[in-house]
Enzyme design. Structure first.
Site, PDB file in Angstrom:
ATOM      1  N   ARG A 147      41.586  35.472  54.726  1.00 49.34           N
ATOM      2  CA  ARG A 147      40.405  34.701  55.144  1.00 49.34           C
ATOM      3  C   ARG A 147      40.806  33.358  55.736  1.00 49.34           C
ATOM      4  O   ARG A 147      40.091  32.803  56.573  1.00 49.34           O
ATOM      5  CB  ARG A 147      39.416  34.530  53.981  1.00 49.34           C
ATOM      6  CG  ARG A 147      38.650  35.796  53.648  1.00 49.34           C
ATOM      7  CD  ARG A 147      37.764  35.600  52.435  1.00 49.34           C
ATOM      8  NE  ARG A 147      38.513  35.277  51.242  1.00 49.34           N
ATOM      9  CZ  ARG A 147      39.132  36.169  50.459  1.00 49.34           C
ATOM     10  NH1 ARG A 147      39.051  37.455  50.761  1.00 49.34           N
ATOM     11  NH2 ARG A 147      39.816  35.787  49.407  1.00 49.34           N
TER      12      ARG A 147
ATOM     13  N   GLU B  46      44.817  33.480  41.147  1.00 52.95           N
ATOM     14  CA  GLU B  46      43.762  33.548  40.136  1.00 52.95           C
ATOM     15  C   GLU B  46      43.598  34.969  39.606  1.00 52.95           C
ATOM     16  O   GLU B  46      43.300  35.168  38.446  1.00 52.95           O
ATOM     17  CB  GLU B  46      42.445  33.034  40.731  1.00 52.95           C
ATOM     18  CG  GLU B  46      41.405  32.668  39.685  1.00 52.95           C
ATOM     19  CD  GLU B  46      40.058  32.291  40.312  1.00 52.95           C
ATOM     20  OE1 GLU B  46      39.869  32.483  41.522  1.00 52.95           O
ATOM     21  OE2 GLU B  46      39.206  31.825  39.551  1.00 52.95           O
TER      22      GLU B  46
END
Ligand code: AMP
Length: 172
Positions: free
Chosen positions: A60, A97
């Site tokens: 992204r 994460e």
């Protein structure tokens, strides 16, 4: 103002793993005004400095970084997940994460001393951007700053990126 961007971001609960609230930026991309505004705000983080190359992080990050590069009159350089870049690469492993990964950069993508702006969509734990900075430092880049649209401030990812300046548009 950035609040229109904030309002457009869609929280997707438990994606891609239970416990993660995924910040979906596709509604920003699909709206011409919001996408334009997001690129303008990211460009402002360069503070008027001359940027030779904008480096974007797979995947992204590419969307924002490429548009920022074009707007700033800079080149674009991709940092990609392992196995995607065709030429000779530097690589480094990192944890993020929701998993582990290896990122790569073409070894001739940046010349020592070139002014670089690192751009990504989101800063979470800082593992990804930290790995990118490690590769850029290895090539002798002059990293002007790290600019991200969204910062999950409660994860304090920016601590991992010191002493590089970190600019974020929206903080959560
Ligand atoms: P980190 O390495 O933990 O800072 O994670 C940052 C990278 O993972 C960015 O490239 C993001 O695209 C992606 N990412 C991590 N957490 C999220 C989240 N909650 N929502 C959307 N993307 C995320």
């Amino acid at each position: 103002m950035p609040e229109a961007l904030r309002a457009a971001i869609r929280d997707v609960v438990d994606f891609p793993k239970p416990g993660i609230i995924f910040k979906d930026i596709t509604p920003i991309l699909a709206d011409a005004k919001l996408f334009h505004q997001s690129i303008s705000l990211l460009c402002e983080t360069a503070g008027g400095r001359v940027i030779d190359k904008v480096v974007g992080i797979d995947a992204r990050g590419f969307i924002f970084a490429a548009a920022v590069a074009d707007r700033l009159g800079a080149g674009f350089v991709p940092i990609r997940k392992k196995g995607k870049l065709p030429w000779k690469t530097l690589q480094t492993a990192y944890s993020l994460e929701y998993g582990e990964s290896i990122v790569e950069l073409h070894e001739d993508a940046i010349q020592p001393g070139e002014s670089i702006l690192l751009v990504d969509d989101l800063l979470a734990t800082g593992g990804t951007a930290g790995a990118a900075l490690k590769l850029l430092d290895e090539l002798g880049a002059n990293v002007v700053g790290v600019s991200v649209l969204i910062e999950l401030a409660f994860l304090d990812g920016r601590a991992k990126l010191e002493p590089h300046p970190v600019h974020t548009i929206l903080s959560y």
